[in-house]
Design an enzyme around this catalytic site. Structure first.
Site, PDB file in Angstrom:
ATOM      1  N   ASN A  10      -7.295  -0.267  -1.397  1.00 46.09           N
ATOM      2  CA  ASN A  10      -6.473  -1.217  -2.141  1.00 46.09           C
ATOM      3  C   ASN A  10      -7.270  -2.507  -2.276  1.00 46.09           C
ATOM      4  O   ASN A  10      -7.365  -3.281  -1.329  1.00 46.09           O
ATOM      5  CB  ASN A  10      -5.155  -1.443  -1.365  1.00 46.09           C
ATOM      6  CG  ASN A  10      -4.308  -2.534  -1.983  1.00 46.09           C
ATOM      7  OD1 ASN A  10      -4.562  -2.973  -3.106  1.00 46.09           O
ATOM      8  ND2 ASN A  10      -3.285  -2.968  -1.253  1.00 46.09           N
ATOM      9  N   TRP A  11      -7.845  -2.703  -3.462  1.00 49.03           N
ATOM     10  CA  TRP A  11      -8.720  -3.864  -3.649  1.00 49.03           C
ATOM     11  C   TRP A  11      -7.942  -5.173  -3.766  1.00 49.03           C
ATOM     12  O   TRP A  11      -8.515  -6.247  -3.692  1.00 49.03           O
ATOM     13  CB  TRP A  11      -9.582  -3.683  -4.911  1.00 49.03           C
ATOM     14  CG  TRP A  11     -10.539  -2.531  -4.870  1.00 49.03           C
ATOM     15  CD1 TRP A  11     -10.647  -1.563  -3.896  1.00 49.03           C
ATOM     16  CD2 TRP A  11     -11.517  -2.208  -5.863  1.00 49.03           C
ATOM     17  NE1 TRP A  11     -11.626  -0.669  -4.226  1.00 49.03           N
ATOM     18  CE2 TRP A  11     -12.184  -1.039  -5.435  1.00 49.03           C
ATOM     19  CE3 TRP A  11     -11.904  -2.794  -7.075  1.00 49.03           C
ATOM     20  CZ2 TRP A  11     -13.203  -0.451  -6.173  1.00 49.03           C
ATOM     21  CZ3 TRP A  11     -12.914  -2.209  -7.817  1.00 49.03           C
ATOM     22  CH2 TRP A  11     -13.563  -1.048  -7.365  1.00 49.03           C
ATOM     23  N   LYS A  12      -6.650  -5.076  -4.003  1.00 54.08           N
ATOM     24  CA  LYS A  12      -5.815  -6.279  -4.200  1.00 54.08           C
ATOM     25  C   LYS A  12      -6.414  -7.122  -5.327  1.00 54.08           C
ATOM     26  O   LYS A  12      -6.954  -6.575  -6.274  1.00 54.08           O
ATOM     27  CB  LYS A  12      -5.662  -7.054  -2.888  1.00 54.08           C
ATOM     28  CG  LYS A  12      -5.188  -6.132  -1.755  1.00 54.08           C
ATOM     29  CD  LYS A  12      -4.794  -6.868  -0.506  1.00 54.08           C
ATOM     30  CE  LYS A  12      -4.374  -5.854   0.555  1.00 54.08           C
ATOM     31  NZ  LYS A  12      -3.823  -6.495   1.756  1.00 54.08           N
ATOM     32  N   HIS A  96       4.232  -2.402  -1.980  1.00 58.81           N
ATOM     33  CA  HIS A  96       3.360  -3.075  -1.009  1.00 58.81           C
ATOM     34  C   HIS A  96       4.067  -4.331  -0.484  1.00 58.81           C
ATOM     35  O   HIS A  96       4.756  -5.015  -1.235  1.00 58.81           O
ATOM     36  CB  HIS A  96       2.020  -3.442  -1.656  1.00 58.81           C
ATOM     37  CG  HIS A  96       1.011  -3.873  -0.644  1.00 58.81           C
ATOM     38  ND1 HIS A  96       1.014  -5.139  -0.101  1.00 58.81           N
ATOM     39  CD2 HIS A  96       0.016  -3.199  -0.034  1.00 58.81           C
ATOM     40  CE1 HIS A  96       0.037  -5.221   0.788  1.00 58.81           C
ATOM     41  NE2 HIS A  96      -0.583  -4.063   0.851  1.00 58.81           N
ATOM     42  N   GLU A  98       3.068  -7.205   0.120  1.00 53.77           N
ATOM     43  CA  GLU A  98       2.754  -8.451  -0.598  1.00 53.77           C
ATOM     44  C   GLU A  98       3.619  -8.583  -1.846  1.00 53.77           C
ATOM     45  O   GLU A  98       3.980  -9.688  -2.255  1.00 53.77           O
ATOM     46  CB  GLU A  98       1.251  -8.490  -0.940  1.00 53.77           C
ATOM     47  CG  GLU A  98       0.433  -8.812   0.308  1.00 53.77           C
ATOM     48  CD  GLU A  98      -0.963  -8.228   0.324  1.00 53.77           C
ATOM     49  OE1 GLU A  98      -1.485  -7.840  -0.728  1.00 53.77           O
ATOM     50  OE2 GLU A  98      -1.543  -8.142   1.434  1.00 53.77           O
ATOM     51  N   GLU A 168       2.641   0.579   6.789  1.00 56.79           N
ATOM     52  CA  GLU A 168       1.855  -0.650   6.875  1.00 56.79           C
ATOM     53  C   GLU A 168       2.663  -1.741   7.574  1.00 56.79           C
ATOM     54  O   GLU A 168       3.413  -2.475   6.915  1.00 56.79           O
ATOM     55  CB  GLU A 168       1.460  -1.128   5.470  1.00 56.79           C
ATOM     56  CG  GLU A 168       0.580  -0.157   4.722  1.00 56.79           C
ATOM     57  CD  GLU A 168      -0.320  -0.874   3.717  1.00 56.79           C
ATOM     58  OE1 GLU A 168      -1.514  -0.567   3.701  1.00 56.79           O
ATOM     59  OE2 GLU A 168       0.171  -1.757   2.981  1.00 56.79           O
ATOM     60  N   GLY A 174      -4.309  -7.466   6.918  1.00 60.07           N
ATOM     61  CA  GLY A 174      -5.231  -8.578   6.695  1.00 60.07           C
ATOM     62  C   GLY A 174      -5.371  -9.503   7.890  1.00 60.07           C
ATOM     63  O   GLY A 174      -5.937 -10.587   7.782  1.00 60.07           O
ATOM     64  N   SER A 213      -5.389  -3.470   8.633  1.00 60.91           N
ATOM     65  CA  SER A 213      -6.616  -3.746   9.389  1.00 60.91           C
ATOM     66  C   SER A 213      -7.332  -2.483   9.852  1.00 60.91           C
ATOM     67  O   SER A 213      -7.855  -2.425  10.971  1.00 60.91           O
ATOM     68  CB  SER A 213      -6.325  -4.677  10.573  1.00 60.91           C
ATOM     69  OG  SER A 213      -5.842  -5.924  10.105  1.00 60.91           O
ATOM     70  N   GLY A 234      -7.363  -2.073   2.943  1.00 64.68           N
ATOM     71  CA  GLY A 234      -7.471  -3.278   2.136  1.00 64.68           C
ATOM     72  C   GLY A 234      -8.859  -3.874   2.242  1.00 64.68           C
ATOM     73  O   GLY A 234      -9.806  -3.420   1.597  1.00 64.68           O
ATOM     74  N   GLY A 235      -8.995  -4.889   3.088  1.00 65.33           N
ATOM     75  CA  GLY A 235     -10.246  -5.627   3.203  1.00 65.33           C
ATOM     76  C   GLY A 235     -11.497  -4.760   3.317  1.00 65.33           C
ATOM     77  O   GLY A 235     -12.486  -4.992   2.612  1.00 65.33           O
TER      78      GLY A 235
HETATM   79  P1  PGA Z   1      -5.948  -4.614   5.206  1.00 66.15           P
HETATM   80  O1  PGA Z   1      -4.853  -4.328   4.051  1.00 66.15           O
HETATM   81  O2  PGA Z   1      -6.695  -3.327   5.416  1.00 66.15           O
HETATM   82  O3  PGA Z   1      -6.812  -5.690   4.644  1.00 66.15           O
HETATM   83  O4  PGA Z   1      -5.187  -5.024   6.428  1.00 66.15           O
HETATM   84  C1  PGA Z   1      -4.159  -3.113   3.984  1.00 66.15           C
HETATM   85  C2  PGA Z   1      -3.198  -3.145   2.830  1.00 66.15           C
HETATM   86  O5  PGA Z   1      -2.606  -4.192   2.568  1.00 66.15           O
HETATM   87  O6  PGA Z   1      -3.007  -2.116   2.136  1.00 66.15           O
END
Ligand code: PGA
Length: 257
Positions: A10-12, A96, A98, A168, A174, A213, A234-235
């Site tokens: 997930n590149w966001k 998600h 966010e 999640e 993050g 994470s 994500g990251g």
């Molecule tokens: P993260 O994000 O790996 O940066 O914690 C995961 C996500 O939000 O899908």
């Protein structure tokens, strides 16, 4: 039953044309060298077509980070699941945290987006997870089960399609603070039990991936648990080496020693 592990990036709100080229190339190598896993990249919408065109002929799949609950009409700024399928996407992340937090997406809207994605022939990756306050209050299991039931009750076993569930925990996203593997496994097992309330076969076949994470250092431990069928990353998905290493760790889950 052996479920095929899924690793999705997930590149966001990150990336560029150049970065898409590099990350897709690395992810294609991962996908083609490890057919025991399914590998998905989810760039921002403007780079989806580029990613799909580049990935054509490889095993890499492309997904979007969100889709409208509507198919068409006067919904400025929205993109439908049908359009995402039209440009070659096969997955859509829905719900998600966010988006739940920043765009006020509630369980009803998330369920509608999930249903619209399945109707369009794509597979939703449904994100659910408790906040830190929920966990501290001992409500993690209730919150997660409630978020899942909101979708399953609306779409039923057939409407679930090839849907994936991503657990999640919000406090792990993050933050560098992943859930430990045993705590994650506990919630994954609960998720599978909730799916089984509706349909046993659905519970057996549905992949439940962990997100929050995930890094090279914790991926193998997470994937060693029976109900953790991969990761939503994500990251670390923005770093080709890390994402590749996480994918390899998921491959080892498919072929344990
Ligand atoms: P993260 O994000 O790996 O940066 O914690 C995961 C996500 O939000 O899908």
């Amino acid at each position: 039953m052996m479920r095929r592990p899924l690793v999705a990036g997930n590149w966001k709100l990150n990336g560029s044309r150049a970065q898409t080229t590099d990350l897709v190339a690395a992810s294609m190598r991962l996908a083609d060298q490890h057919d025991e896993i399914e590998c998905v990249v989810c760039p921002p919408n403007v780079y989806l077509q580029q990613a799909v065109d580049q990935a054509t002929g490889s095993r890499l799949e492309v997904g979007a980070q969100d889709a409208s609950d509507h198919e068409a009409g006067a919904f400025t700024g929205e993109v439908s699941a049908g359009m995402l399928g039209d440009v070659g996407c096969s997955y859509v992340i829905v719900g998600h945290s966010e988006r739940r937090e920043r765009h006020a997406e509630d369980d009803v809207l998330v369920a509608a987006k999930f249903a619209a994605t399945v109707r369009a022939g794509l597979a939703p990756i449904l994100c659910i997870g408790e906040s830190l306050a929920d966990r501290d209050d001992g409500r993690a299991a209730d919150v997660v089960a409630g978020q899942l039931r909101a979708v399953v009750d609306m779409v039923g076993a057939t409407g679930f399609g090839a849907g994936v569930v991503a657990y999640e925990p919000v406090w792990a996203i993050g933050t560098g603070r992943s859930a430990d593997a045993d705590a994650a496994q506990e919630i994954h097992a609960l998720i599978r039990r909730v799916l089984a309330e509706t349909d046993h076969a659905l519970a057996e076949r549905t992949r439940i991936v962990y997100g929050g994470s995930v890094k090279v250092g914790n991926a193998a431990e997470l994937f060693s648990r029976p109900d953790i069928d991969g990761a939503l990353v994500g990251g670390a998905s923005l770093d080709a080496e890390q994402f590749t290493a996480i994918g390899r760790a998921a491959g080892a889950r498919a072929h344990p020693e």
